[in-house]
Design a protein around this motif. Structure first.
Motif, PDB file in Angstrom:
ATOM      1  N   LEU A   1      36.016  47.619  37.717  1.00 48.42           N
ATOM      2  CA  LEU A   1      35.646  46.202  37.700  1.00 48.42           C
ATOM      3  C   LEU A   1      34.430  45.974  36.811  1.00 48.42           C
ATOM      4  O   LEU A   1      34.371  44.983  36.066  1.00 48.42           O
ATOM      5  CB  LEU A   1      35.371  45.712  39.119  1.00 48.42           C
ATOM      6  CG  LEU A   1      36.553  45.774  40.094  1.00 48.42           C
ATOM      7  CD1 LEU A   1      36.169  45.193  41.441  1.00 48.42           C
ATOM      8  CD2 LEU A   1      37.762  45.029  39.528  1.00 48.42           C
TER       9      LEU A   1
ATOM     10  N   GLN B   1      44.130  43.323  37.942  1.00 53.86           N
ATOM     11  CA  GLN B   1      42.776  42.869  38.226  1.00 53.86           C
ATOM     12  C   GLN B   1      41.904  42.957  36.991  1.00 53.86           C
ATOM     13  O   GLN B   1      41.099  42.055  36.718  1.00 53.86           O
ATOM     14  CB  GLN B   1      42.175  43.703  39.359  1.00 53.86           C
ATOM     15  CG  GLN B   1      42.801  43.436  40.714  1.00 53.86           C
ATOM     16  CD  GLN B   1      42.062  44.149  41.827  1.00 53.86           C
ATOM     17  OE1 GLN B   1      40.851  44.274  41.820  1.00 53.86           O
ATOM     18  NE2 GLN B   1      42.803  44.632  42.809  1.00 53.86           N
TER      19      GLN B   1
ATOM     20  N   GLN C   1      39.319  39.213  43.007  1.00 53.98           N
ATOM     21  CA  GLN C   1      38.646  40.475  43.364  1.00 53.98           C
ATOM     22  C   GLN C   1      38.350  40.553  44.869  1.00 53.98           C
ATOM     23  O   GLN C   1      38.554  41.574  45.509  1.00 53.98           O
ATOM     24  CB  GLN C   1      37.330  40.620  42.567  1.00 53.98           C
ATOM     25  CG  GLN C   1      37.492  40.553  41.074  1.00 53.98           C
ATOM     26  CD  GLN C   1      38.597  41.433  40.534  1.00 53.98           C
ATOM     27  OE1 GLN C   1      38.739  42.596  40.947  1.00 53.98           O
ATOM     28  NE2 GLN C   1      39.415  40.894  39.642  1.00 53.98           N
TER      29      GLN C   1
END
Length: 299
Positions: A19, A253, A296
């Protein structure tokens, strides 16, 4: 370095690192886009960037990282074809429509198709709340495109085909995102894939615009070379970061997070270039950021 990085695969720490890499890629992608604007044709600037990326990574690919496994060469051939197609479609899009209109359409189409592609290729799935986040993000990006569309006065006669090409370009972004993720997962050493990626990807644009490069005045060569070197270093962080993120974490993602580059691009334009933002654009950019956060947090 490779052993340390691959040790994070399949772990919570690896997902967190993915991320962070995706967010870093979003910031750097916005800077990368800004570097292609300025005194030169954007494709001349991109050619200078790609030439530096090729030159810097060729010795790394040949002498530093492990040699690619035999099964990687067909994958690299696919990488070249897909990225060449993407660059052609991108050129056709930007030559027909205003950047502020078509860019959000490209970036908005990409995560939707990337999430679908990741589900087909890697078996990833989003829950209902995550799909809601994708919808919020897309509404912000497409809303930004519609807002800009209402306020432009140039190139309106070619805007409809430009928007069609923008959707195709976005689909191609999703295609290369998922295919690159497949490629970087197919080799034992991720840096082998990255080094050869930049070597292979650095060839097409310089060859395509070689006549424009020859037309650049000699007095501008040093300035263009400096801009190209800076762009290549940023590209290593931007494109390299997103590909590493797709190896360590979920492709969908990472693709969604990267599209927050639209927000960062607008922020840089406001803070550094003095561009006007306005409350409506701030609200739409807030939707983009909120959608990414929902995706997220709901994972």
């Amino acid at each position: 370095m490779s052993a340390w990085l691959t040790g994070f695969e399949g772990t919570e720490a690896g997902q967190s690192l993915a991320l962070m890499l995706a967010l870093l890629a979003a910031v750097l992608h916005a800077v990368f886009g800004a570097l292609q604007k300025g005194r030169f044709d954007p494709w001349v600037s991109r050619a200078a960037i790609d030439l530096w990326a090729f030159s810097l990574m060729l010795p790394v690919a040949l002498f530093v990282v492990p040699w690619p496994e035999p099964h990687m060469w067909p994958i690299f051939a696919g990488v070249f074809v897909i990225h060449a197609l993407y660059k052609v479609l991108q050129a056709m899009t930007y030559s027909r429509g205003a950047y502020t209109v078509v860019y959000p359409v490209v970036r908005g189409t990409a995560p939707l198709f990337a999430v679908i592609g990741a589900g087909v290729l890697f078996g990833e799935s989003f829950n209902a709340v995550q799909w809601l986040g994708v919808g919020v993000l897309l509404s912000g990006i497409y809303g930004l495109a519609l807002y800009n569309l209402r306020h432009i006065t140039v190139d309106r006669d070619t805007l409809v085909p430009a928007l069609g090409f923008a959707v195709l370009t976005g689909a191609c972004v999703a295609l290369y995102t998922t295919f690159d993720a497949y490629g970087i997962r197919a080799t034992a050493d991720p840096f082998t894939f990255l080094a050869w990626f930049f070597v292979i990807d650095g060839l097409f644009i310089p060859l395509m615009v070689r006549n424009r490069l020859r037309a650049v005045p000699r007095a501008d060569w040093i300035w263009l070379a400096r801009r190209g070197l800076l762009g290549a270093v940023i590209a290593f962080g931007s494109f390299g970061g997103i590909m590493l993120a797709t190896r360590l974490g979920q492709v969908g993602q990472a693709a969604v997070l990267r599209e927050t580059s639209t927000v960062f691009a607008a922020l840089f334009g406001w803070l550094m270039l003095g561009e006007q933002t306005g409350p409506r654009r701030v609200f739409l950019m807030g939707l983009i950021a909120a959608g990414a956060v929902v995706v997220q947090l709901a994972a």
